[in-house]
Design a protein around this motif. Structure first.
Motif, PDB file in Angstrom:
ATOM      1  N   THR A 158       0.825  -1.209   0.000  1.00  0.00           N
ATOM      2  CA  THR A 158       0.000   0.000   0.000  1.00  0.00           C
ATOM      3  C   THR A 158       0.861   1.262   0.000  1.00  0.00           C
ATOM      4  O   THR A 158       0.425   2.294  -0.501  1.00  0.00           O
ATOM      5  N   GLN A 159       2.071   1.169   0.517  1.00  0.00           N
ATOM      6  CA  GLN A 159       2.964   2.330   0.467  1.00  0.00           C
ATOM      7  C   GLN A 159       3.326   2.674  -0.975  1.00  0.00           C
ATOM      8  O   GLN A 159       3.355   3.840  -1.365  1.00  0.00           O
ATOM      9  N   VAL A 160       3.594   1.643  -1.780  1.00  0.00           N
ATOM     10  CA  VAL A 160       3.861   1.875  -3.204  1.00  0.00           C
ATOM     11  C   VAL A 160       2.653   2.542  -3.847  1.00  0.00           C
ATOM     12  O   VAL A 160       2.786   3.509  -4.614  1.00  0.00           O
ATOM     13  N   ALA A 161       1.457   2.029  -3.542  1.00  0.00           N
ATOM     14  CA  ALA A 161       0.243   2.617  -4.109  1.00  0.00           C
ATOM     15  C   ALA A 161       0.074   4.064  -3.657  1.00  0.00           C
ATOM     16  O   ALA A 161      -0.218   4.951  -4.477  1.00  0.00           O
ATOM     17  N   GLY A 165      -0.472   7.908  -5.332  1.00  0.00           N
ATOM     18  CA  GLY A 165      -1.795   8.470  -5.117  1.00  0.00           C
ATOM     19  C   GLY A 165      -2.941   7.517  -5.387  1.00  0.00           C
ATOM     20  O   GLY A 165      -4.048   7.949  -5.734  1.00  0.00           O
ATOM     21  N   LEU A 166      -2.704   6.198  -5.206  1.00  0.00           N
ATOM     22  CA  LEU A 166      -3.711   5.202  -5.555  1.00  0.00           C
ATOM     23  C   LEU A 166      -4.415   4.658  -4.314  1.00  0.00           C
ATOM     24  O   LEU A 166      -3.762   4.346  -3.312  1.00  0.00           O
ATOM     25  N   PRO A 167      -5.740   4.505  -4.369  1.00  0.00           N
ATOM     26  CA  PRO A 167      -6.450   3.867  -3.258  1.00  0.00           C
ATOM     27  C   PRO A 167      -6.192   2.365  -3.248  1.00  0.00           C
ATOM     28  O   PRO A 167      -5.778   1.778  -4.256  1.00  0.00           O
ATOM     29  N   CYS A 168      -6.461   1.735  -2.104  1.00  0.00           N
ATOM     30  CA  CYS A 168      -6.162   0.308  -1.933  1.00  0.00           C
ATOM     31  C   CYS A 168      -7.397  -0.429  -1.427  1.00  0.00           C
ATOM     32  O   CYS A 168      -7.999  -0.036  -0.426  1.00  0.00           O
ATOM     33  N   TYR A 169      -7.724  -1.498  -2.139  1.00  0.00           N
ATOM     34  CA  TYR A 169      -8.900  -2.306  -1.811  1.00  0.00           C
ATOM     35  C   TYR A 169      -8.459  -3.725  -1.469  1.00  0.00           C
ATOM     36  O   TYR A 169      -7.549  -4.273  -2.090  1.00  0.00           O
ATOM     37  N   MET A 170      -9.145  -4.330  -0.495  1.00  0.00           N
ATOM     38  CA  MET A 170      -8.880  -5.717  -0.116  1.00  0.00           C
ATOM     39  C   MET A 170     -10.123  -6.569  -0.339  1.00  0.00           C
ATOM     40  O   MET A 170     -11.175  -6.305   0.251  1.00  0.00           O
ATOM     41  N   ARG A 192      -4.918   0.190   9.179  1.00  0.00           N
ATOM     42  CA  ARG A 192      -3.603   0.481   9.758  1.00  0.00           C
ATOM     43  C   ARG A 192      -2.474   0.053   8.827  1.00  0.00           C
ATOM     44  O   ARG A 192      -1.339   0.540   8.970  1.00  0.00           O
ATOM     45  N   ALA A 193      -2.776  -0.832   7.899  1.00  0.00           N
ATOM     46  CA  ALA A 193      -1.788  -1.252   6.895  1.00  0.00           C
ATOM     47  C   ALA A 193      -1.976  -0.512   5.573  1.00  0.00           C
ATOM     48  O   ALA A 193      -1.336  -0.858   4.585  1.00  0.00           O
ATOM     49  N   GLY A 194      -2.859   0.491   5.553  1.00  0.00           N
ATOM     50  CA  GLY A 194      -3.010   1.323   4.365  1.00  0.00           C
ATOM     51  C   GLY A 194      -4.164   0.975   3.455  1.00  0.00           C
ATOM     52  O   GLY A 194      -4.274   1.526   2.354  1.00  0.00           O
TER      53      GLY A 194
END
Length: 348
Positions: A158-161, A165-170, A192-194
């Motif tokens: 998620t740090q790379v994302a 400027g990219l959102p992160c979905y799980m 907490r992990a982005g």
């Protein structure tokens, strides 16, 4: 001897009872019922996210496709692995509901590394009008091969994302199994992990059909509501979705059943490892096992009524000692007696 899928098992008695409990009289519809308010409160507390927006849908495909549509634009690309469920098992639903956003495949199988993700993002230069633009990162936890990302690995991805400027979905169809395996909290494995949004699956872990979609940024809420309605996934008698989730959450049943399913898979794995001709394909992390067994062993198991997915074949023709890969899944209802019977037949 049922090891085909955790979709195939029965619903939990507590979930059935919760549905019976709300099956009295009249209640507001479309999520306006009191049980849904309780679901929101419980999931916000569970995720330690008091401002989170919480929604329910009936299927994992709806959860994934509608969440990704909310987080992306039609001219963007979603970054996922080649074996992500959104790529291999959803009949292009994410592309359809996003209005045409493509999927860019990262890595070589079911997991990706930060280096893989960085290369995939770099493959589409930002700001070039001819390219798909950068869209969300989509992680599957647990993966389609039963593996899991650690919280540190999720944070690194998620740090790379975030750097772009990219959102992160799980995609959390087996969210509970992953939490149980890691021994972490839902918050540690998500925001907490982005992670910006997550689906918390119930169907594979003992519900009839309900998935929670949770946005940690409330600004996504209204768009998701509109997309859910427009996609025909706003259930009118919503109380029956809410009741399932309440039964599932009560007394940490969601976690206990996942722990039980994982533990049963560990027993099955240990028994398979004791058979000399069996080759484990992946290290088991949750309730799924991928292993190669000789064709003759598969024939013996299938003849005895064992149900599971055979990934290589054919079953009928070929050398008896040729190893064929299969997937074995334990849900909460699989008993130790079933596992013992299966292993006895497998040993021959």
């Amino acid at each position: 001897m049922q090891f085909a899928s955790d979709n195939s098992g029965p619903a939990l008695p507590a979930v059935m009872q919760a549905m019976a409990d709300v099956n009295i009289g009249h209640m507001p519809s479309y999520g306006g019922e009191a049980p849904m308010e309780e679901v929101r409160d419980r999931l916000r507390a569970l995720f330690e996210a008091p401002q989170a927006s919480v929604y329910l849908v009936a299927t994992g495909t709806a959860a994934n496709a509608l969440a990704l549509a909310t987080l992306s634009e039609p001219w963007q690309t979603v970054f996922c692995t080649p074996l992500a469920h959104i790529h291999t098992d959803e009949c292009n639903a994410p592309e359809f509901f996003t209005g045409g956003a493509k999927l860019s495949l990262v890595g070589e199988a079911d997991m990706m590394t930060p280096e893989d993700l960085s290369r995939a993002i770099a493959a589409w230069p930002a700001g070039d009008v001819h390219n798909p633009q950068h869209g969300p990162l989509a992680l599957t936890q647990a993966t389609e091969r039963g593996r899991i990302y650690t919280c540190a690995e999720i944070s690194a991805l998620t740090q790379v994302a975030r750097d772009h400027g990219l959102p992160c979905y799980m995609d959390g169809a087996r969210f509970a199994n992953a939490v149980a395996a890691l021994g972490c909290t839902p918050a540690e494995m998500t925001w907490r992990a982005g992670i910006n949004a997550v689906s918390m699956g119930g169907t594979k872990n003992g519900c009839l059909g309900v998935e929670a979609v949770i946005f940690f940024n409330p600004e996504n809420a209204w768009e998701f509501e509109l997309r859910r309605k427009r996609a025909a996934h706003l259930v009118s008698k919503h109380r029956y979705l809410s009741a399932q989730m309440l039964g599932y959450l009560h007394d940490d049943l969601w976690l206990k059943t996942a722990q039980q399913a994982n533990a049963r898979a560990a027993i099955l794995e240990a028994g398979l490892r004791d058979i000399p001709q069996v080759e484990m394909v992946f290290e088991r992390a949750v309730n799924m096992i991928f292993a190669r067994l000789p064709r003759a062993t598969h024939q013996r198991l299938k003849a005895a009524g064992a149900v599971y997915a055979l990934y290589e074949g054919p079953l009928e023709n070929g050398p008896k000692d040729e190893p064929l890969m299969a997937r074995f899944v334990c849900d909460w209802s699989v008993s130790e007696a079933q596992i013992a019977q299966f292993l006895e037949i497998a040993r021959g």
